[in-house]
Design a protein around this motif. Sequence first.
Motif, PDB file in Angstrom:
ATOM      1  N   THR A 272      -4.573 -10.719  -0.532  1.00 59.15           N
ATOM      2  CA  THR A 272      -4.626  -9.783   0.086  1.00 59.15           C
ATOM      3  C   THR A 272      -6.481  -9.489   0.042  1.00 59.15           C
ATOM      4  O   THR A 272      -7.096  -8.470   1.108  1.00 59.15           O
ATOM      5  CB  THR A 272      -4.254  -8.596  -0.984  1.00 59.15           C
TER       6      THR A 272
ATOM      7  N   SER B 137     -10.898  -9.974   6.362  1.00 55.90           N
ATOM      8  CA  SER B 137     -10.359  -9.713   7.583  1.00 55.90           C
ATOM      9  C   SER B 137      -9.922  -9.629   9.030  1.00 55.90           C
ATOM     10  O   SER B 137     -10.540  -9.767   9.951  1.00 55.90           O
ATOM     11  CB  SER B 137     -10.086 -11.599   8.000  1.00 55.90           C
ATOM     12  N   ASN B 138      -9.574  -8.528   8.008  1.00 59.11           N
ATOM     13  CA  ASN B 138      -8.542  -7.537   8.835  1.00 59.11           C
ATOM     14  C   ASN B 138      -9.006  -5.891   8.735  1.00 59.11           C
ATOM     15  O   ASN B 138      -8.587  -5.603   8.013  1.00 59.11           O
ATOM     16  CB  ASN B 138      -6.847  -8.500   9.178  1.00 59.11           C
TER      17      ASN B 138
ATOM     18  N   TYR C  57      -7.295 -11.433   3.281  1.00 59.43           N
ATOM     19  CA  TYR C  57      -6.744 -10.326   4.650  1.00 59.43           C
ATOM     20  C   TYR C  57      -7.464  -8.788   5.123  1.00 59.43           C
ATOM     21  O   TYR C  57      -7.841  -8.328   5.518  1.00 59.43           O
ATOM     22  CB  TYR C  57      -5.454 -10.389   4.783  1.00 59.43           C
TER      23      TYR C  57
END
Length: 440
Positions: free
Chosen positions: A150, A156-157, A153
């Motif tokens: 989590t 990166s997002n 991610y």
Amino acid sequence: MKKTIIITAGGLLFATLFYNQTLGINALIYSTFLIIALVVSKKGLLSKTTTVISALGMLTSAVAICYHGATWSIITYFFSTILFIGYVASSQSSIYISWLNGIYNSVFGVFHSFIYQQEETQVSQSKKKVDVGQLIKLIVIPLFLVIIFTILYSTSNPVFNEVLTAVDFSFINVFWMFTAVFGAFIMANIHQPLPIYDITARDQNYPNELEPKPLNEKQLKSVTNESQIGLISIICLNALLVMVLITEVIFLINSKSNHASVLSSAVHQGVYASIVSILLALTVIAIIFRGNVNFLKKNQNLRRLTYLWIGFNSLLVISIFIKNYTYIDDHGLTHKRIGVMVYLLLTMVGLCTTYLKINYRLNFVYLLRRNLAIGYATIAIYSVINWSAIITDHNIKENHIDPFYLRNLLPQNAMVLKKQGLYDEYTFNKNRKRRRSNKV
């Protein structure tokens, strides 16, 4: 699997009942769950008399907390719970060893297999490792992986990071979760309590009766000398106690003419003095009758004089009881004065068990076992009763009203004050006093 369910349920229930909550009915609910959980974990639990009695004691003290919530009921509840756990671990132990086993399991229960590396526990240990490993696979490892990925991610997002930011995690109460984990740890400790092997085995094999030992001529002479010293000591102590009892009778005859402060001092000093004298009496008797003196053929005079000394001590206790009763009759009930009555009752019990020790040639461990058990039972019964309500009712009826003292007994005496129409007055004065102290 059954163990995991019990531990998890114990943790969740513990947090639900005790996080930011008062004891009240919660203690009764948790005690009921504890009994059910231990019965499920350990078959044949309720077939043991000591575990049934200790379970009833725990439930009774929990009911007392629900009923009036006095300090003594809370203290007794914790002692009863520890005692119940100790008797589950070993039902044949003395009461003090059971308390020790209860504390040991509450704190170190999960480490028992590491403390005692025994062959017969290898099977149970392997089962524990399977359970713990399965728990790690199902909960800890997946949770750890989810948290790690989590974080990755969200870094990166940006869209995923915004979604996480928008989620409100305020419903998660870290302290509640910590309480649940703590409750689960306690449940893991006590779900299958085991005794401290060495101490428990020694206690169970230690008899109450003294056994005569063969003596040579030198040892026999030494024991005879001890008997003579004991005889002279008991004669002197009896003579001294007779003088004390004569002065007690003179005081009681003139008690009505004494001032309240004199009577109060006599009661308190009498209690303190009797505590010391009875403890010394028990110590002296235990020393004199500690071994082969009990089996001497020519110690009948020593026995009779010791019985007489026990009788004189009983008369001393009765005189203190009369003084305390007179003080209550003149000035009303208080918790201290009731406590004196309880102490005098336990003192009489101690004298009776001391008589039994001498008469049946029992040892000091017998005195410790019996007196502790009777003392605990007496205090457990004492804690069930709402003494604050009884004190308030008695003092109002006998016109021994001390507003400050009765106000300090709230809320246990609230129903009595309402019945007498005094509740609003006492609570108003108490709240007003509290507001004034806050301003200061």
